[in-house]
Design a protein around this motif. Structure first.
Motif, PDB file in Angstrom:
ATOM      1  N   ALA A 118       6.206   8.538   2.746  1.00 13.70           N
ATOM      2  CA  ALA A 118       5.236   7.552   2.271  1.00 13.70           C
ATOM      3  C   ALA A 118       5.248   7.602   0.749  1.00 13.70           C
ATOM      4  O   ALA A 118       5.887   8.476   0.149  1.00 13.70           O
ATOM      5  N   ALA A 122      -0.071   4.274  -1.858  1.00 18.74           N
ATOM      6  CA  ALA A 122      -0.118   3.676  -0.518  1.00 18.74           C
ATOM      7  C   ALA A 122      -1.512   3.758   0.088  1.00 18.74           C
ATOM      8  O   ALA A 122      -2.250   4.722  -0.120  1.00 18.74           O
ATOM      9  N   HIS A 124      -2.768   3.156   4.120  1.00 18.50           N
ATOM     10  CA  HIS A 124      -2.342   2.809   5.476  1.00 18.50           C
ATOM     11  C   HIS A 124      -3.460   2.927   6.506  1.00 18.50           C
ATOM     12  O   HIS A 124      -3.219   2.681   7.690  1.00 18.50           O
ATOM     13  N   THR A 134      -1.752   7.978   3.608  1.00 25.22           N
ATOM     14  CA  THR A 134      -2.442   7.246   2.545  1.00 25.22           C
ATOM     15  C   THR A 134      -2.555   8.136   1.307  1.00 25.22           C
ATOM     16  O   THR A 134      -2.830   9.332   1.413  1.00 25.22           O
ATOM     17  N   ARG A 151       5.593  12.717   0.198  1.00 28.99           N
ATOM     18  CA  ARG A 151       5.093  11.684  -0.714  1.00 28.99           C
ATOM     19  C   ARG A 151       6.086  11.480  -1.851  1.00 28.99           C
ATOM     20  O   ARG A 151       6.383  12.410  -2.606  1.00 28.99           O
ATOM     21  N   TRP A 154       6.653   5.620  -6.074  1.00 30.62           N
ATOM     22  CA  TRP A 154       6.831   4.231  -5.666  1.00 30.62           C
ATOM     23  C   TRP A 154       8.140   3.667  -6.223  1.00 30.62           C
ATOM     24  O   TRP A 154       8.430   3.772  -7.414  1.00 30.62           O
ATOM     25  N   ILE A 175       6.019   1.712   4.521  1.00 31.43           N
ATOM     26  CA  ILE A 175       5.828   1.105   3.207  1.00 31.43           C
ATOM     27  C   ILE A 175       5.179  -0.265   3.343  1.00 31.43           C
ATOM     28  O   ILE A 175       5.529  -1.065   4.223  1.00 31.43           O
ATOM     29  N   GLU A 176       4.226  -0.539   2.467  1.00 34.67           N
ATOM     30  CA  GLU A 176       3.653  -1.883   2.344  1.00 34.67           C
ATOM     31  C   GLU A 176       4.622  -2.745   1.546  1.00 34.67           C
ATOM     32  O   GLU A 176       5.154  -2.311   0.524  1.00 34.67           O
ATOM     33  N   GLN A 179       1.645  -3.437  -2.076  1.00 43.42           N
ATOM     34  CA  GLN A 179       0.493  -2.554  -1.983  1.00 43.42           C
ATOM     35  C   GLN A 179      -0.773  -3.324  -2.352  1.00 43.42           C
ATOM     36  O   GLN A 179      -0.827  -3.958  -3.408  1.00 43.42           O
ATOM     37  N   ASP A 209       4.509  -1.868   6.855  1.00 42.19           N
ATOM     38  CA  ASP A 209       3.065  -2.061   6.929  1.00 42.19           C
ATOM     39  C   ASP A 209       2.733  -3.443   6.373  1.00 42.19           C
ATOM     40  O   ASP A 209       2.764  -3.675   5.163  1.00 42.19           O
TER      41      ASP A 209
END
Length: 375
Positions: A118, A122, A124, A134, A151, A154, A175-176, A179, A209
């Motif tokens: 992740a 983030a 989630h 998260t 972690r 980004w 991953i979004e 974000q 995500d």
């Protein structure tokens, strides 16, 4: 008994909504550019939505997944068509956190691995696995802490490659596409492509995500689609039911279901499916993804013209506006002086997440008010 006091509350009681407008108990009108946190995707109390729910409620509101529920199959077919993922499979739940939770669990079932990659910034969700991935220690209780989360910075391709080189038990990457809570940070297309490539090489699962950045908000159904690659699992919720609690994961064909591996009591109930179908029908019939791209693109270009704005980020109707510290009260002024709802991500980032049928006239109303606030 009283409510558990975990939310900072604006002293406004909204009692009615129509399209992109809401009204408080004193009759004051507000322009809603926040959509209840990206939830209102087709406008408040859309007539087709109301009728769909009312008709279903007169028939049957709920029964469990122990019986045939044809409206689930209808929803799966419509979602596959509108999203362009017609060969995927659908599992229905109730929220975005549940969607991410089930996606992470399904990935681990698939490859028998434990580690999850992740990224910084983030968000989630708040349930056990979702909050573990998260990036906010304040909402991670000790019981949620796990050594299974890696972690990474980004959009750092080198760090991503190194993580796969260092660990042979990476189950998934989550991953979004953009974000939301992290400040409207758009994932670079090359980074999403790199995730796809590394997941293929190492038998890991690519989880997209799309809880906030999906459902047409960016002009494409999933914001990850801009990268031109398919994820293995897409998670969704917020805009899916236009306010009715529903979430889902869209699952690639390579995953095979086994009785009991996933389950839910309320997920996929008749009323929730009716709400979700109404949303997709309105998105399709009124070309709302195109509208999101056009009106959102217009807003982004106009916002870039303000000399006080540090940066404008986003796609379609998912927009972040960076302001210097001296404009920290801009969001509050928009709400209380100009009667406009916006969101916030970090202290000096205004977040716009309106309904996908936002009009250019309402966009101009916001721009005029924004200009007045900055002056």
């Amino acid at each position: 008994m009283k409510p558990f006091d975990v939310y900072p509350i604006n002293p406004i009681n909204i009692v009615k909504g129509r399209g992109s407008l809401v009204y408080d108990d004193k009759g004051q009108e507000y322009l809603d550019l926040y959509g209840g946190h990206a939830v209102i995707s087709i406008g408040h109390t859309h007539p087709h939505y109301v009728k769909r729910l009312e008709d279903q409620l007169h028939q049957l509101g709920f029964y469990s997944n122990s019986i045939e529920i044809p409206i689930q199959k209808e929803l799966a077919e419509k979602l596959g068509h509108v999203s362009g993922k017609e060969n995927y499979q659908l599992f229905l739940i109730n929220s975005g956190a549940e969607a991410d939770e089930n996606a992470l669990k399904l990935a681990s079932f698939y490859n028998g691995k434990k580690k999850v990659i992740a990224f910084t910034g983030a968000f989630h969700g708040r349930t056990s696995l979702a909050v573990a991935v998260t990036d906010n220690p304040k909402i991670v209780a000790p019981i949620n802490e796990t050594d299974n989360v890696i972690r990474l910075p980004w959009a750092d391709e080198a760090a991503l490659e190194q993580a796969f080189a260092d660990h042979d038990d990476i189950s998934s990457v989550i991953i979004e596409g953009i974000q939301g809570v992290g400040g409207i940070q758009v994932a670079p297309e090359s980074f999403l492509q790199k995730i796809r490539s590394l997941c293929d090489t190492h038998n890991a699962v690519f989880i997209a995500d799309s809880v906030q950045c999906g459902y047409g908000r960016t002009g494409k159904f999933y914001s990850h689609d801009f990268a031109g690659v398919d994820a293995d699992i897409y998670t969704m919720a917020k805009g899916m039911g236009n306010g009715f609690p529903i979430g889902a994961i869209s699952i690639a064909p390579k995953f095979h279901a086994v009785y009991g591996m996933l389950g839910t009591t309320f997920g996929g109930n008749h009323l929730a499916c009716a709400a979700a179908l109404a949303v997709l029908e309105v998105i399709e019939q009124h070309n709302l993804m195109q509208n999101a791209a056009e009106v959102g693109g217009y807003l982004i270009e106009e916002l870039k013209k303000f000399k006080q704005v540090t940066e404008v980020r986003g796609r379609g109707l998912m927009i972040g506006i960076d302001l210097p510290a001296e404009y920290a009260n801009a969001k509050k002024d928009l709400l209380f002086k100009h009667h406009i709802f916006t969101g916030e991500a970090k202290p000096n980032v205004i977040r716009l997440l309106p309904a996908l049928n936002l009009t250019k006239a309402h966009a101009d109303q916001f721009l005029e008010a924004f200009n007045a606030v900055l002056k």
